[in-house]
Design an enzyme around this catalytic site. Sequence first.
Site, PDB file in Angstrom:
ATOM      1  CB  THR A 281      -4.942 -10.305   0.528  1.00 28.67           C
ATOM      2  OG1 THR A 281      -4.056  -9.865  -0.535  1.00 28.67           O
ATOM      3  CG2 THR A 281      -4.218 -10.522   1.525  1.00 28.67           C
TER       4      THR A 281
ATOM      5  CE1 TYR B  86      -5.979  -7.535   2.805  1.00 28.97           C
ATOM      6  CE2 TYR B  86      -6.064  -5.480   1.460  1.00 28.97           C
ATOM      7  CZ  TYR B  86      -5.411  -6.364   2.340  1.00 28.97           C
ATOM      8  OH  TYR B  86      -4.151  -5.991   2.713  1.00 28.97           O
TER       9      TYR B  86
ATOM     10  CB  SER C   3      -1.685  -2.405  -2.715  1.00 26.78           C
ATOM     11  OG  SER C   3      -2.429  -2.273  -1.743  1.00 26.78           O
TER      12      SER C   3
ATOM     13  CB  ALA D 209      -0.752  -0.024   1.157  1.00 24.46           C
TER      14      ALA D 209
ATOM     15  CG  HIS E  37       0.000  -9.416   4.964  1.00 23.90           C
ATOM     16  ND1 HIS E  37      -1.345  -9.637   4.382  1.00 23.90           N
ATOM     17  CD2 HIS E  37      -0.103  -8.270   4.856  1.00 23.90           C
ATOM     18  CE1 HIS E  37      -1.715  -8.307   4.032  1.00 23.90           C
ATOM     19  NE2 HIS E  37      -0.897  -7.397   4.174  1.00 23.90           N
TER      20      HIS E  37
ATOM     21  NE  ARG F 101       2.876  -4.284   6.450  1.00 23.78           N
ATOM     22  CZ  ARG F 101       3.255  -3.241   6.507  1.00 23.78           C
ATOM     23  NH1 ARG F 101       4.625  -3.084   6.960  1.00 23.78           N
ATOM     24  NH2 ARG F 101       2.743  -1.943   6.638  1.00 23.78           N
TER      25      ARG F 101
ATOM     26  CE  LYS G  53       0.569 -10.616  -1.059  1.00 20.07           C
ATOM     27  NZ  LYS G  53       0.259 -10.239   0.467  1.00 20.07           N
TER      28      LYS G  53
ATOM     29  CG  ASP H  38       4.782 -12.511  -0.353  1.00 22.21           C
ATOM     30  OD1 ASP H  38       4.822 -13.010   0.858  1.00 22.21           O
ATOM     31  OD2 ASP H  38       3.622 -11.743  -1.010  1.00 22.21           O
TER      32      ASP H  38
HETATM   33  C1  LIG Z   1       4.244  -1.465   3.526  1.00 22.47           C
HETATM   34  C2  LIG Z   1       3.641  -2.818   3.202  1.00 22.47           C
HETATM   35  C3  LIG Z   1       2.365  -2.583   2.623  1.00 22.47           C
HETATM   36  C4  LIG Z   1       1.492  -3.898   2.346  1.00 22.47           C
HETATM   37  N1  LIG Z   1       0.210  -3.926   1.724  1.00 22.47           N
HETATM   38  C5  LIG Z   1      -0.160  -4.957   1.302  1.00 22.47           C
HETATM   39  C6  LIG Z   1      -1.600  -4.867   0.520  1.00 22.47           C
HETATM   40  O1  LIG Z   1      -2.162  -3.713   0.402  1.00 22.47           O
HETATM   41  N2  LIG Z   1      -2.094  -6.054   0.267  1.00 22.47           N
HETATM   42  C7  LIG Z   1      -1.291  -7.214   0.578  1.00 22.47           C
HETATM   43  O2  LIG Z   1      -2.014  -8.218   0.225  1.00 22.47           O
HETATM   44  N3  LIG Z   1      -0.272  -7.352   0.987  1.00 22.47           N
HETATM   45  C8  LIG Z   1       0.283  -6.077   1.686  1.00 22.47           C
HETATM   46  N4  LIG Z   1       1.626  -6.354   2.097  1.00 22.47           N
HETATM   47  C9  LIG Z   1       2.367  -7.502   2.017  1.00 22.47           C
HETATM   48  C10 LIG Z   1       3.189  -7.863   0.952  1.00 22.47           C
HETATM   49  O3  LIG Z   1       2.180  -7.989  -0.345  1.00 22.47           O
HETATM   50  C11 LIG Z   1       4.093  -8.964   0.838  1.00 22.47           C
HETATM   51  O4  LIG Z   1       3.418  -9.949   1.333  1.00 22.47           O
HETATM   52  C12 LIG Z   1       5.343  -8.737   2.017  1.00 22.47           C
HETATM   53  O5  LIG Z   1       5.525  -7.593   2.112  1.00 22.47           O
HETATM   54  C13 LIG Z   1       6.327  -9.645   1.574  1.00 22.47           C
HETATM   55  O6  LIG Z   1       7.272  -9.665   2.615  1.00 22.47           O
HETATM   56  P1  LIG Z   1       8.708  -8.746   2.113  1.00 22.47           P
HETATM   57  O7  LIG Z   1       8.391  -7.195   2.450  1.00 22.47           O
HETATM   58  O8  LIG Z   1       9.623  -9.391   3.320  1.00 22.47           O
HETATM   59  O9  LIG Z   1       8.971  -9.085   0.861  1.00 22.47           O
HETATM   60  C14 LIG Z   1       2.303  -5.085   2.244  1.00 22.47           C
HETATM   61  C15 LIG Z   1       3.731  -4.974   2.723  1.00 22.47           C
HETATM   62  C16 LIG Z   1       4.172  -3.758   3.258  1.00 22.47           C
HETATM   63  C17 LIG Z   1       5.572  -3.866   3.406  1.00 22.47           C
END
Ligand SMILES: Cc1cc2nc3c(=O)[nH]c(=O)nc-3n(C[C@H](O)[C@H](O)[C@H](O)COP(=O)(O)O)c2cc1C
Length: 396
Positions: free
Chosen positions: A162, A136, A112, A85, A269, A272, A245, A301
């Site tokens: 997701t 989502y 995203s 995002a 994720h 997170r 995902k 990922d």
């Molecule tokens: C700042 C940030 C925002 C994210 N926003 C989304 C999102 O909007 N939707 C989603 O499915 N995953 C989101 N993710 C997760 C990423 O798609 C991904 O799964 C994850 O960052 C992979 O790990 P890495 O940062 O170690 O490469 C976000 C990750 C970060 C760091």
Amino acid sequence: MINSQELRRLSMDDFQAKAKEIIEKEGWDYYNYAAGRRWTYQDSINAFERYIIRPRIMCGIGDRDITTTVLGHRISVPICAAPSALHVYAHPNGERESAKGVEESGSLMILSSEASVTIADVAEAAPGGFRWMQTYIFKNRKHTEHIVRQAERAGFKAIVLTVDSPVTVNWDELDDNFAEEGHLNTDPNYRCINLFIDIPEVHEAKASGDINLVKRYLPDQHNSPITWDDFEWLKSITSLPIVCKGILTAEAAKEAVDAGAAGIIVSAHGGRQLDGAPAPIDALAEVVDAVGDSNVEVYLDGGIRSGTDIFKALGRGARAVFLGRPILWGLACGGAAGVKRIFTMLGNELKDVMALSGCPSLQEIPSGMVVHKSYYENREHVSKSAKTCPKCTCKL
Ligand SMILES: Cc1cc2nc3c(=O)[nH]c(=O)nc-3n(C[C@H](O)[C@H](O)[C@H](O)COP(=O)(O)O)c2cc1C
């Protein structure tokens, strides 16, 4: 912003460190956030050390082919951009800029649903780009439907649902920070613009004040107790393939296959959401086994920071990997050129690992080449001629 020559000198650690200097604090905190005690976040990175490459030698390796296909579409590297995002914290052009970097790399970007730029704007900024759209299933389905329609119109090739976020665990904490800084409330650039749609519910929330919209209405959209029936609903409103995902178990993978998913992203994720979830590289093998010969593609990922990590993920059965934070670091350091440099650097590293491990193409990574380190703790693999320790029964 760092110039192209300088970018070439940066390692992944340098990208992270420089990005931290460049991105303002609340943006950095948002990107760097991980849930709970950050255990899953950290383990997703560390876990790659638990896998070991058993190299072949004398294979006459010359050129190495790192192209592959995802859902039938050829990409120049098996490395893609995960959805994340609010890219506007890393670059004023937000996702327009990252989309250009991914397009120039000949790869795939998942946009995203909480991007800071409209879906149409991203398509316009990088018209030749190959993209999938993440969403989502929001509590108010009109949001999901809007995102799907915009993505279809803009030529996106798949929907990524997701499935690991029936609630967003971090929203409250972050919004307090954002609210204090005033960003989400006063500056439209810092909003998840694709959720601000022309429906009575959004108008009502808006009419009662921006703070209400940002702190109540939008977070509440994530409180959506979805089931596979909702997946059916999503399938019913689009003919695009749907990728799930956030799957980490064989059981969930089988359900996704039965439900008709075209692909699965093994993902925690980025640490997170559920702290305590396994590192994706640890979960990968059971998902690959569960999917079997169903033609459902499996990607990964989480924690990818080097060509070695990528090789290990591919060797354990992933078709391609996705990057979250490294894309944001590249974007902050050099805009589109920074994003492109991340792809080039990792692609070059991957080619080196392929040569050193004796694999001319990604399709020729033999099973058993990337093993869990317990392989070397297994007595069966100790030389038959090893002497037995006089003090105990272990082999010397
Ligand atoms: C700042 C940030 C925002 C994210 N926003 C989304 C999102 O909007 N939707 C989603 O499915 N995953 C989101 N993710 C997760 C990423 O798609 C991904 O799964 C994850 O960052 C992979 O790990 P890495 O940062 O170690 O490469 C976000 C990750 C970060 C760091």
